[in-house]
Each structure stands twice: as structure tokens, then as C-alpha cells.
Design a protein around this motif. Structure first.
Motif, mmCIF file in Angstrom:
data_model
loop_
_atom_site.group_PDB
_atom_site.id
_atom_site.type_symbol
_atom_site.label_atom_id
_atom_site.label_comp_id
_atom_site.label_asym_id
_atom_site.label_seq_id
_atom_site.Cartn_x
_atom_site.Cartn_y
_atom_site.Cartn_z
ATOM 1 N N ILE A 317 0.834 -1.110 -0.105
ATOM 2 C CA ILE A 317 -0.050 0.109 0.063
ATOM 3 C C ILE A 317 0.795 1.215 -0.028
ATOM 4 O O ILE A 317 1.702 1.307 0.867
ATOM 5 C CB ILE A 317 -1.065 0.106 1.346
ATOM 6 N N VAL A 318 0.385 2.049 -1.116
ATOM 7 C CA VAL A 318 1.002 3.679 -1.169
ATOM 8 C C VAL A 318 0.095 4.589 -1.369
ATOM 9 O O VAL A 318 -1.228 4.174 -1.189
ATOM 10 C CB VAL A 318 1.851 3.652 -2.172
ATOM 11 N N ARG A 319 0.373 5.871 -0.977
ATOM 12 C CA ARG A 319 -0.827 6.895 -1.137
ATOM 13 C C ARG A 319 -1.140 7.703 -2.443
ATOM 14 O O ARG A 319 0.041 7.943 -3.010
ATOM 15 C CB ARG A 319 -0.233 7.857 0.175
ATOM 16 N N HIS A 320 -2.269 7.646 -2.613
ATOM 17 C CA HIS A 320 -2.518 8.261 -3.754
ATOM 18 C C HIS A 320 -3.612 9.372 -3.679
ATOM 19 O O HIS A 320 -4.574 9.060 -2.649
ATOM 20 C CB HIS A 320 -3.300 7.426 -4.682
ATOM 21 N N PHE A 321 -3.256 10.610 -3.897
ATOM 22 C CA PHE A 321 -4.129 11.859 -3.579
ATOM 23 C C PHE A 321 -5.041 12.316 -4.906
ATOM 24 O O PHE A 321 -4.265 12.483 -5.907
ATOM 25 C CB PHE A 321 -3.287 12.919 -3.284
ATOM 26 N N ARG A 322 -6.426 11.981 -4.756
ATOM 27 C CA ARG A 322 -7.099 12.534 -5.759
ATOM 28 C C ARG A 322 -7.369 14.033 -5.693
ATOM 29 O O ARG A 322 -8.431 14.560 -5.326
ATOM 30 C CB ARG A 322 -8.478 11.834 -5.658
ATOM 31 N N GLN A 323 -6.162 14.926 -6.017
ATOM 32 C CA GLN A 323 -6.402 16.133 -6.116
ATOM 33 C C GLN A 323 -5.489 16.794 -7.354
ATOM 34 O O GLN A 323 -4.506 16.257 -7.851
ATOM 35 C CB GLN A 323 -5.585 16.598 -4.794
ATOM 36 N N ALA A 324 -6.144 18.004 -7.774
ATOM 37 C CA ALA A 324 -5.913 18.599 -8.956
ATOM 38 C C ALA A 324 -4.092 18.443 -9.051
ATOM 39 O O ALA A 324 -3.495 18.968 -7.846
ATOM 40 C CB ALA A 324 -6.455 19.732 -9.212
#
Ligand SMILES: *Cc1c(COP(=O)(O)O)cnc(C)c1O
Length: 353
Positions: A317-324
């Protein structure tokens, strides 16, 4: 929603922390914890606290810990504030130092807790875009404001700002508090603590959660002019007199006393980071230069959200940001060399599937 809520509770938008999975087998590279344990001396100091004295309240001022921090940085204890994680210290700083009517400034890509505190304390804010290389430009902070906050190195990019740029921001804003959030500073950036005697508007926050491997203990601190520290003490003493328990105070102080272990584990994480960045570039990723214990990377041919989901299926698991601007990037915590190898293996398998 409930009729019992205070009106402002319905309007709150709380922070969403990275997942803490129940499954132990996962390669957990999503919340920037340290892959190495805390100092054995810190563990021994905490074990020594597990006795009858726990019936007594802890020292409300955390004097012993403040002394350890002051000795480490060669400053005065009156220049040190300690709290229950740097998130709590940041909350007190927002509450006590940023409520001036004018908007608080922070980068458009930054720690996502800052807008949450603004919501909690009713602080108006304006985000300042990072440049096209995801760098903070100090000149952009020459505009009217009621305070400035940014992480150094920045999160989630990992990019560090030099002390000359930080001084430029401090000099351009003598009437505002400039808060430098140094959660990751020990992995390769220069601390601004050396500037506090020259800039009464500088507040530096740090945490024991990352470089000192004590995320589970919840200890953070602020360093700055005694007048700024006094504001934080006034808030703290109006909220919770004992934010740090006896075990946390003992473990945190012992961690600062054990410079050798700290430097050794930081060096291991830094070496691992460079190897990981190299491996990712070999696999076709673009990797931002990192001074933190994570890397921020994108693959030009693959969707980042899909990659994160595929990695999860393979137990990483890694971090993904749903951000512009950053929705095609993955933030990957630096693990042990073995964990990094597992990540790279999983990525290679996904890319060749
Ligand atoms: C992790 C982190 C913190 C919070 O640290 P705690 O002491 O664990 O509350 C603060 N700021 C940034 C940028 C962080 O990444």
C-alpha cells in the motif's frame, strides 16, 4: 447529522488519515512511518515508567522533555513547546497565532490538515501555487496575509526549501507568524531552528513520529521565540493540562538523548530512499528530488490511481491523492531495503502484465 450537534459541527470537513490496515502481512508504505524501531534507550525509559507512579499525573509542563530538546538544539526551554503529536501543536498554533482577519497563506500542494484547521477555527486562507517544478517560490509570499505555513521539506512532494528562501519569507513578513512544519526535516533538509533568535515571527514545528520512529507515542513540539511559545502554552492550559503522559514524556526525552541511534537510522532511511528513487527511475518513473522519508513519483504511461489499486492487490500500500495537479503521482514511503525491493518487484510485474 443529529439535532444534538452544535451548528458548526455539521459544517466541519475532517482530515482523513492514511489507512492503518488490520492485515499485518502488507508492505505498508502509505503513512511515512519509520521502518526501523525507536531507540532502544527510549523503549527502556518507557518500560521504566510502567510502575506505581502512573497513579500520579504527569508533569504538566513536560520540563524534562523540553530540557532534552533544548540541549539537542542548544536553545532555552522557554523556546520549546511540547504537545500530543505535532498535529495538536499545529492546531494550537492555528488557533493562537493565525486568527487575524487576513487570509493565512499556504502552498496549493501541501499538508492536507491545514485547510481542516482553518475550517475548525474559522480562519480564512488562500493557497499559493507551487511552481511548475513543484517548488515553493519565496517571492509569492509577498502579499497581505494573517500568517504563513508550509512544510519543509514539503509534503507530499518531498522537495526542500533552502534557509535563504525561508529567511526571505521571514523578512518580507515581519508582522506575520511564519510556521515551518519540519515533520521530515531530519531526512535531508536544513532546520530553521537556527534562525529563531533572529526572527521573532518564526515558529518551527517538529514531530517524533517520523525520524524518531515514535508515531504510536504521539509527541510533537514547537520551537520559537518565548512569546510565541507562551501563546501556545496559554491555549494548551485552556484545553488540556496534561497532553503528554508519563510514558510519552520519558520515551521522547530519551529519544532526544540518544543522538547516535537517531543519526544512524536517519542515514539508513536516506540511503534507502536514494536506492528506491533509482529503482523507480529504472522502472520508467519520474521521481521528484526528495529530502524526506518518502518519494513522489509518476509513471508517464500509467494511471496513478490504477497503479495504487494494483499494488494493493499485491499486498503493497502506497498513498494516492485525488487532487488537481498531483492525481497522477504516488507518494511512496521509504521502507527497509527488503520492503522497497518488494514494491519494485510488484511494480515491475504490474507494468509488464
Ligand atoms: C506527519 C506529519 C505531521 C504530523 O505529525 P504527528 O506528530 O504524528 O501529529 C505534521 N505535518 C506533516 C507535514 C506531516 O507529514
Amino acid at each position: 447529522m443529529s439535532k444534538f450537534w452544535s451548528p458548526f459541527v455539521s459544517a466541519l470537513v475532517p482530515y482523513v488519515p492514511g489507512e492503518q490496515p488490520k492485515l499485518a502481512r502488507l508492505v505498508k508504505l502509505n503513512t511515512n512511518e519509520n521502518p526501523y524501531g525507536p531507540s532502544p534507550k527510549a523503549i527502556a525509559a518507557m518500560q521504566a515508567e510502567l510502575n506505581d507512579t502512573l497513579r500520579l499525573y504527569p508533569d504538566p509542563n513536560g520540563e524534562r522533555l523540553k530540557q532534552a530538546v533544548a540541549a539537542y538544539y542548544e536553545i532555552e526551554t522557554a523556546q520549546v513547546f511540547v504537545g500530543n503529536g505535532s498535529d495538536e501543536v499545529l492546531a494550537h498554533a492555528f488557533n493562537g497565532l493565525f486568527q487575524h482577519g487576513r487570509p493565512l497563506l499556504f502552498p496549493d500542494i501541501s499538508y492536507s490538515f491545514y485547510p481542516v484547521y482553518c475550517g475548525l477555527y474559522g480562519i480564512d486562507y488562500r493557497t499559493v501555487p507551487l511552481d511548475e517544478n513543484f517548488r515553493i517560490r519565496s517571492d509569492d509570499y509577498r502579499q497581505s496575509n494573517g500568517g504563513i505555513v508550509f512544510p519543509n521539506p514539503n509534503a507530499p512532494t518531498g522537495c526542500a526549501l533552502g534557509l535563504d528562501d525561508i529567511e526571505a519569507i521571514l523578512q518580507a513578513n515581519p508582522d506575520s507568524v511564519v510556521l515551518v512544519d519540519e515533520a521530515y526535516v531530519d531526512f535531508g533538509a536544513q532546520t530553521a531552528v537556527t534562525l529563531i533568535d533572529r526572527y521573532p515571527n518564526l515558529l518551527v514545528t517538529q514531530t517524533l513520529s517520523k525520524s524518531r520512529s515514535l508515531a504510536g507515542l504521539r509527541v510533537g513540539l514547537a520551537i520559537g521565540h518565548a512569546d510565541l511559545i507562551e501563546a501556545l502554552e496559554r491555549i494548551k492550559n485552556s484545553f488540556n493540562s496534561y497532553p503528554l503522559d508519563r510514558i510519552a514524556l520519558a520515551g521522547a526525552a530519551a529519544s532526544f538523548d540518544d543522538r547516535g541511534y537517531f543519526e544512524e537510522t536517519c542515514a539508513k532511511v536516506i540511503a534507502s530512499r536514494e536506492a528506491l528513487a533509482h529503482g523507480l527511475r529504472d522502472a520508467g518513473f519520474e521521481v521528484l528530488p526528495s529530502a524526506a522519508n518518502f518519494v513522489f513519483a509518476r509513471h508517464p504511461g500509467r494511471d496513478a490511481g490504477a497503479l495504487a489499486a494494483s499494488l494493493r492487490e499485491r499486498g503493497v500500500i502506497v498513498r494516492h491523492f485525488r487532487q488537481a495537479r498531483i492525481d497522477q503521482y504516488l507518494r511512496i514511503t521509504v521502507g527497509t531495503p527488503e520492503q522497497n525491493a518488494e514494491l519494485l518487484q510488484a511494480l515491475t510485474a504490474i507494468l509488464h502484465a
